[in-house]
Write an enzyme that holds these catalytic residues in place. Structure first.
Site, mmCIF file in Angstrom:
data_model
loop_
_atom_site.group_PDB
_atom_site.id
_atom_site.type_symbol
_atom_site.label_atom_id
_atom_site.label_comp_id
_atom_site.label_asym_id
_atom_site.label_seq_id
_atom_site.Cartn_x
_atom_site.Cartn_y
_atom_site.Cartn_z
ATOM 1 N N HIS A 430 38.854 -1.458 36.676
ATOM 2 C CA HIS A 430 37.772 -1.572 35.548
ATOM 3 C C HIS A 430 38.174 -2.903 34.348
ATOM 4 O O HIS A 430 39.459 -2.851 34.371
ATOM 5 C CB HIS A 430 37.768 -0.407 34.716
ATOM 6 C CG HIS A 430 36.711 0.647 34.926
ATOM 7 N ND1 HIS A 430 36.722 1.862 34.690
ATOM 8 C CD2 HIS A 430 35.485 0.341 35.623
ATOM 9 C CE1 HIS A 430 35.485 2.528 35.139
ATOM 10 N NE2 HIS A 430 34.958 1.507 35.624
ATOM 11 N N GLU A 431 37.368 -3.594 34.265
ATOM 12 C CA GLU A 431 37.618 -4.668 33.318
ATOM 13 C C GLU A 431 38.502 -5.753 33.405
ATOM 14 O O GLU A 431 39.261 -6.216 32.675
ATOM 15 C CB GLU A 431 37.889 -4.167 31.949
ATOM 16 C CG GLU A 431 36.923 -3.105 31.318
ATOM 17 C CD GLU A 431 35.398 -3.744 31.484
ATOM 18 O OE1 GLU A 431 35.102 -4.763 31.178
ATOM 19 O OE2 GLU A 431 34.542 -2.707 31.786
ATOM 20 N N GLY A 432 38.678 -5.984 35.099
ATOM 21 C CA GLY A 432 39.733 -6.733 35.364
ATOM 22 C C GLY A 432 40.944 -6.068 35.955
ATOM 23 O O GLY A 432 41.590 -5.326 35.482
#
Length: 589
Positions: A430-432
């Site tokens: 998630h998110e990188g």
């Protein structure tokens, strides 16, 4: 029902360790008090336990489905979200003039911790919607804010962030979604987006998609990305040209719909440009950085829930006898009496309470930056990749250990620990991914503004070490912290000195290992801060409170004696910029 997050621990971190009450003295939070915040936190704990936690297992088993026309989610999910929205939690962090409560960001993260621990699937819808609202306030026109923000913070509408595409993944330079300008000032958005959390459902009246796309003729790569508001329904109530292709069925986090979306099957989805053309990625980082803190918080909270379930089981489950008890007729002891189970529980405790301290401390930096502390903003930038990745790695490890404490039962659905592990696994990407966060930390953040963030971190660590060194109970921790920090900062300086000669590939080859090493130093520092606060309060503590405080000191010692030295073994490898992975031949695999 087992607790999923200790309210006592959250209060200890917020007040004794971080000192959030200092924000009440600022005009931005005028009229607010600890009593107000504690009451709101109590309300959040009650709703999370009563309305959200009982649905977590049901949403996992009876996950959302798509019949080709509609997405179906158990009706109780909408009712639980409506309780959350009715209590005003969606509006908690927005300014009063925008219709919110105006709470400090640190307090809003404390609220969110209860809901993450109870039911992370439902939290996904709320967290994304708040992120969209905050990004609009930071980047959109007043007319756009007036139209979209009120229904978002009231919970009538929800939001998404649409970045990834099937062929591009995290490589945003390669996105193909385009936005064709129209004579009326709108755009027609055409393309596909993948892995869109909350991308389709009927939990809200409308869904506000924040879409990254390229305007034809713009600069190549990420410099040509713009951002657009693309609502599911237009002002006149007609359905926009956004269609669900299908749901992605994940191993965990199942209650949050995860979607493949098509924009423009019938000529183009109506989109509204946010801000200036070709500035979309910089705008989206407003939401992404906030989301990275949210992911770290979720990972720590889910890990914490697994720890508490394992702790309760270890106190109840009787099996085996002490090694020096040779009488087979003696009753079995609770497994918490076995040293190896204590080790596992201490390992979990050090990870989840350390991770929660890390994210709440980072949230306090958001507040300090809002109040004008520029150095706090530099430290926040430095720590954001650590806040996202360290809890995502070690909160997940805590969930894995919880399964081990349960033994064979841990692998069954009779207990929630296997689900919590699956729910937490997604936070790794998630998110990188961790790799992306490591490269961001080592490649950008440690050298940002001449290393100002690293200098602020070093100063904060030394101030804590100096205080700890003056107290007999924490002197050992001070020595350990100083040695680890000196090694980490020394390795960083050595790597930077060789970066130009070695080249970027070699410099960044072990960035993920660097991320873990520095993350351990930061968490070790925050454990010393927890130990100092606990030691100071022990004199007035009695009964359960005294046990709680003594447990903090034990966990701090465990982390410094068992976990921190292991992380420091990476220092030699980093300092010499080991090239084993970089030079491994693809054919050799």
């Amino acid at each position: 029902m087992t607790e999923t997050l200790r309210a006592e621990d959250l209060a200890f971190l917020l007040h004794d360790v971080i000192g959030v009450s200092r924000f009440a003295n600022h005009p931005l939070y005028a009229g607010q008090s600890r009593e107000d915040w504690d009451a709101i936190l109590d309300l959040a704990a009650g709703i999370a336990e009563r309305e959200w936690e009982p649905l977590a297992a049901r949403l996992d088993v009876d996950e959302p489905s798509f019949d080709g026309e509609r997405v179906h989610i158990i009706p109780e999910a909408k009712a639980a979200l409506e309780e959350y929205w009715k209590a005003g939690f969606q509006a908690a962090g927005f300014a009063p003039e925008r219709g919110g409560m105006g709470l400090p960001f640190t307090i809003t993260q404390g609220l969110a911790a209860f809901f993450n621990a109870a039911n992370v699937s439902l939290t996904g819808y709320a967290m994304l919607s708040v992120g969209v609202g905050n990004m609009l306030v930071a980047t959109a026109s007043e007319a756009q804010i007036a139209e979209y923000l009120p229904p978002l913070i009231e919970g009538r509408w929800t939001g998404t962030m649409c970045l990834s595409e099937p062929q591009a993944g995290s490589g945003l330079a390669d996105i193909r979604t385009r936005a064709e300008p129209q004579a009326d000032g709108t755009y027609r958005v055409i393309g596909s987006k993948m892995w869109i959390s909350g991308g389709e459902h009927e939990l809200s009246e409308n869904i506000v998609h924040m879409v990254l796309a390229k305007i034809p003729g713009g600069p190549p790569g990420v410099k040509g990305i713009s951002m657009f508001i693309v609502p599911k329904f237009l002002k006149d109530g007609t359905r926009n040209d956004v269609r669900l292709i299908g749901l992605n069925h994940k191993m965990g986090f199942r209650g949050t719909t995860n979607c493949a979306l098509n924009f423009g099957d019938e000529g183009g989805a109506v989109g509204y440009l946010v801000g200036e053309p070709h500035q979309g990625l910089s705008y989206m980082f407003h939401m992404m950085n906030e989301a990275r803190i949210g992911v770290g918080l979720g990972a720590a909270s889910i890990g914490y829930a697994g720890y508490l379930h394992a702790l309760a089981y270890a106190k109840e489950r009787r099996q085996g006898r002490a090694p020096d008890d040779k009488d087979p007729a003696s009753p079995p002891v609770p497994i918490i009496e076995h040293a190896d189970v204590k080790r596992m529980l201490l390992q979990m405790k050090s990870y989840v309470e350390g991770g929660l301290a890390l994210v709440l401390y980072g949230a306090s930096l958001v507040d300090e930056a809002r109040l004008g502390d520029e150095e706090a903003e530099l430290l926040l930038d430095l720590l954001t990749p650590i806040m996202k990745s360290w809890p995502s790695e070690y909160g997940l490890r805590a969930n894995e250990i919880a399964i081990q404490v349960f033994g064979g039962y841990g692998y069954t659905r009779d207990y929630p620990v296997e689900r919590l592990y699956r729910d937490n696994r997604l936070n790794h990407i998630h998110e990188g991914t961790r790799g992306i966060q490591g490269m961001d930390l080592l490649g950008r953040k440690v050298g940002q503004k001449g290393g100002a963030g690293m200098r602020r971190l070093a100063a904060e660590i030394e101030a804590t070490a100096a205080e700890a060194a003056s107290r007999p109970e924490t002197a050992e921790l001070a020595a350990s912290l100083r040695a680890a920090a000196a090694r980490a900062f020394g390795v960083t300086a050595a790597m930077q000195a060789r970066a130009a000669e070695a080249g970027p590939a070699a410099y960044l080859a072990n960035a993920t290992i660097y991320l873990d090493m520095l993350g351990h130093v930061v968490v070790a520092w925050l454990w010393v801060r927890q130990a100092l606060a606990a030691e100071a309060a022990l004199g007035a503590g009695e009964g359960a409170r005294r046990d709680f405080l003594a447990g903090k000191l034990t966990a701090a010692r465990y982390f410094h004696r068992y976990e921190l030295p292991a992380a420091m073994t990476a220092a030699d490898l980093l300092e010499r910029m080991d090239r084993t992975c970089l030079e491994a031949e693809a054919a050799g695999f």
